[in-house]
Design a protein around this motif. Structure first.
Motif, PDB file in Angstrom:
ATOM      1  N   ALA A   9      53.666 -14.576  43.739  1.00 14.90           N
ATOM      2  CA  ALA A   9      52.810 -15.598  44.358  1.00 14.90           C
ATOM      3  C   ALA A   9      53.068 -15.671  45.860  1.00 14.90           C
ATOM      4  O   ALA A   9      52.138 -15.793  46.659  1.00 14.90           O
ATOM      5  CB  ALA A   9      53.038 -16.951  43.698  1.00 14.90           C
ATOM      6  N   ARG A  10      54.331 -15.578  46.245  1.00 13.31           N
ATOM      7  CA  ARG A  10      54.689 -15.626  47.669  1.00 13.31           C
ATOM      8  C   ARG A  10      54.070 -14.439  48.409  1.00 13.31           C
ATOM      9  O   ARG A  10      53.466 -14.594  49.473  1.00 13.31           O
ATOM     10  CB  ARG A  10      56.214 -15.635  47.828  1.00 13.31           C
ATOM     11  N   ARG A  11      54.186 -13.241  47.845  1.00 17.43           N
ATOM     12  CA  ARG A  11      53.609 -12.051  48.472  1.00 17.43           C
ATOM     13  C   ARG A  11      52.091 -12.193  48.628  1.00 17.43           C
ATOM     14  O   ARG A  11      51.526 -11.848  49.662  1.00 17.43           O
ATOM     15  CB  ARG A  11      53.931 -10.793  47.663  1.00 17.43           C
ATOM     16  N   GLN A  12      51.428 -12.703  47.597  1.00 13.63           N
ATOM     17  CA  GLN A  12      49.978 -12.847  47.645  1.00 13.63           C
ATOM     18  C   GLN A  12      49.547 -13.861  48.706  1.00 13.63           C
ATOM     19  O   GLN A  12      48.595 -13.626  49.441  1.00 13.63           O
ATOM     20  CB  GLN A  12      49.432 -13.256  46.277  1.00 13.63           C
ATOM     21  N   LEU A  13      50.255 -14.978  48.802  1.00 13.41           N
ATOM     22  CA  LEU A  13      49.931 -15.971  49.836  1.00 13.41           C
ATOM     23  C   LEU A  13      50.137 -15.401  51.234  1.00 13.41           C
ATOM     24  O   LEU A  13      49.314 -15.612  52.120  1.00 13.41           O
ATOM     25  CB  LEU A  13      50.773 -17.228  49.657  1.00 13.41           C
ATOM     26  N   LEU A  14      51.231 -14.671  51.433  1.00 15.17           N
ATOM     27  CA  LEU A  14      51.513 -14.091  52.747  1.00 15.17           C
ATOM     28  C   LEU A  14      50.489 -13.024  53.116  1.00 15.17           C
ATOM     29  O   LEU A  14      50.179 -12.833  54.287  1.00 15.17           O
ATOM     30  CB  LEU A  14      52.932 -13.501  52.781  1.00 15.17           C
ATOM     31  N   ALA A  15      49.945 -12.328  52.125  1.00 16.87           N
ATOM     32  CA  ALA A  15      48.978 -11.253  52.368  1.00 16.87           C
ATOM     33  C   ALA A  15      47.548 -11.768  52.523  1.00 16.87           C
ATOM     34  O   ALA A  15      46.666 -11.022  52.936  1.00 16.87           O
ATOM     35  CB  ALA A  15      49.035 -10.236  51.229  1.00 16.87           C
ATOM     36  N   SER A  16      47.305 -13.025  52.208  1.00 14.44           N
ATOM     37  CA  SER A  16      45.952 -13.584  52.260  1.00 14.44           C
ATOM     38  C   SER A  16      45.445 -13.681  53.693  1.00 14.44           C
ATOM     39  O   SER A  16      46.216 -13.903  54.624  1.00 14.44           O
ATOM     40  CB  SER A  16      45.931 -14.977  51.637  1.00 14.44           C
ATOM     41  N   SER A  17      44.152 -13.526  53.853  1.00 11.20           N
ATOM     42  CA  SER A  17      43.498 -13.643  55.157  1.00 11.20           C
ATOM     43  C   SER A  17      42.407 -14.698  55.076  1.00 11.20           C
ATOM     44  O   SER A  17      41.228 -14.385  54.913  1.00 11.20           O
ATOM     45  CB  SER A  17      42.886 -12.306  55.559  1.00 11.20           C
ATOM     46  N   PRO A  18      42.785 -15.966  55.195  1.00  6.89           N
ATOM     47  CA  PRO A  18      41.778 -17.035  55.075  1.00  6.89           C
ATOM     48  C   PRO A  18      40.875 -17.099  56.298  1.00  6.89           C
ATOM     49  O   PRO A  18      41.193 -16.554  57.354  1.00  6.89           O
ATOM     50  CB  PRO A  18      42.636 -18.296  54.971  1.00  6.89           C
ATOM     51  N   ARG A  39      42.921 -28.502  35.021  1.00  6.12           N
ATOM     52  CA  ARG A  39      43.130 -27.108  35.386  1.00  6.12           C
ATOM     53  C   ARG A  39      43.356 -27.042  36.892  1.00  6.12           C
ATOM     54  O   ARG A  39      42.629 -27.674  37.670  1.00  6.12           O
ATOM     55  CB  ARG A  39      41.916 -26.284  35.006  1.00  6.12           C
ATOM     56  N   PHE A  40      44.354 -26.271  37.304  1.00  6.91           N
ATOM     57  CA  PHE A  40      44.685 -26.136  38.717  1.00  6.91           C
ATOM     58  C   PHE A  40      44.210 -24.790  39.238  1.00  6.91           C
ATOM     59  O   PHE A  40      44.207 -23.798  38.523  1.00  6.91           O
ATOM     60  CB  PHE A  40      46.199 -26.260  38.932  1.00  6.91           C
ATOM     61  N   SER A  41      43.837 -24.780  40.508  1.00  3.51           N
ATOM     62  CA  SER A  41      43.468 -23.528  41.166  1.00  3.51           C
ATOM     63  C   SER A  41      43.963 -23.575  42.604  1.00  3.51           C
ATOM     64  O   SER A  41      44.207 -24.649  43.160  1.00  3.51           O
ATOM     65  CB  SER A  41      41.960 -23.305  41.129  1.00  3.51           C
ATOM     66  N   LEU A  42      44.145 -22.410  43.195  1.00  5.49           N
ATOM     67  CA  LEU A  42      44.536 -22.330  44.589  1.00  5.49           C
ATOM     68  C   LEU A  42      43.314 -21.867  45.374  1.00  5.49           C
ATOM     69  O   LEU A  42      42.727 -20.833  45.049  1.00  5.49           O
ATOM     70  CB  LEU A  42      45.702 -21.367  44.787  1.00  5.49           C
ATOM     71  N   TYR A  80      51.632 -15.411  40.198  1.00  6.34           N
ATOM     72  CA  TYR A  80      50.412 -14.671  40.502  1.00  6.34           C
ATOM     73  C   TYR A  80      50.399 -13.379  39.713  1.00  6.34           C
ATOM     74  O   TYR A  80      51.422 -12.705  39.596  1.00  6.34           O
ATOM     75  CB  TYR A  80      50.328 -14.343  42.001  1.00  6.34           C
ATOM     76  N   SER A  81      49.235 -13.056  39.155  1.00  8.66           N
ATOM     77  CA  SER A  81      49.047 -11.741  38.534  1.00  8.66           C
ATOM     78  C   SER A  81      47.693 -11.208  38.960  1.00  8.66           C
ATOM     79  O   SER A  81      46.765 -11.987  39.244  1.00  8.66           O
ATOM     80  CB  SER A  81      49.146 -11.824  37.009  1.00  8.66           C
ATOM     81  N   GLU A  82      47.561  -9.895  39.001  1.00  3.28           N
ATOM     82  CA  GLU A  82      46.300  -9.263  39.408  1.00  3.28           C
ATOM     83  C   GLU A  82      45.153  -9.666  38.489  1.00  3.28           C
ATOM     84  O   GLU A  82      44.024  -9.815  38.929  1.00  3.28           O
ATOM     85  CB  GLU A  82      46.451  -7.745  39.422  1.00  3.28           C
ATOM     86  N   THR A  83      45.430  -9.829  37.205  1.00  2.00           N
ATOM     87  CA  THR A  83      44.368 -10.126  36.245  1.00  2.00           C
ATOM     88  C   THR A  83      43.987 -11.610  36.208  1.00  2.00           C
ATOM     89  O   THR A  83      42.828 -11.940  36.025  1.00  2.00           O
ATOM     90  CB  THR A  83      44.752  -9.679  34.830  1.00  2.00           C
ATOM     91  N   ASP A  84      44.972 -12.506  36.385  1.00  2.00           N
ATOM     92  CA  ASP A  84      44.715 -13.944  36.225  1.00  2.00           C
ATOM     93  C   ASP A  84      44.699 -14.724  37.533  1.00  2.00           C
ATOM     94  O   ASP A  84      44.385 -15.914  37.541  1.00  2.00           O
ATOM     95  CB  ASP A  84      45.757 -14.567  35.296  1.00  2.00           C
ATOM     96  N   GLY A  85      45.080 -14.115  38.644  1.00  2.00           N
ATOM     97  CA  GLY A  85      45.170 -14.838  39.910  1.00  2.00           C
ATOM     98  C   GLY A  85      46.391 -15.752  39.918  1.00  2.00           C
ATOM     99  O   GLY A  85      47.413 -15.443  39.309  1.00  2.00           O
TER     100      GLY A  85
END
Length: 98
Positions: A9-18, A39-42, A80-85
């Motif tokens: 999850a940390r890697r995915q947040l750091l790699a995001s380009s909002p 249900r929660f979402s980011l 975080y997972s590639e399939t489920d986000g």
């Protein structure tokens, strides 16, 4: 409130380009009839007045509104997972970072 990110999850947040001016936010959505579930979402959105800002280290932070904050567990794991986000839960394991 303690929010813990797994390494994934940390890697995915750091790699995001909002989009410019957008911040990461945990949003709660209620559904159901007799048995209400949350249900929660980011998502990436503009900051809102009154947000609680939760620092996560590495210049990472999450925004929460008061509605979402009421429904999160005192200690919440974000994975975080590639399939489920992004996946939200309250169990901790050895792959977690603080």
């Amino acid at each position: 409130m303690n929010i813990v990110l797994t390494d994934a999850a940390r890697r995915q947040l750091l790699a995001s380009s909002p989009a410019e001016g957008h911040v990461p936010r945990i949003d709660a959505e209620m559904s159901g009839g007799c048995g209400v579930s949350v249900r929660f979402s980011l998502v990436w959105e503009e900051p809102r007045r009154g947000d609680t800002i939760v620092p996560l280290g590495d210049d990472l932070f999450l925004h929460l509104d008061r509605f979402t904050e009421r429904y999160l567990e005192e200690q919440t794991l974000v994975d975080y997972s590639e399939t489920d986000g992004f996946i939200f839960g309250d169990r901790f394991d050895s792959s977690c970072t603080t």
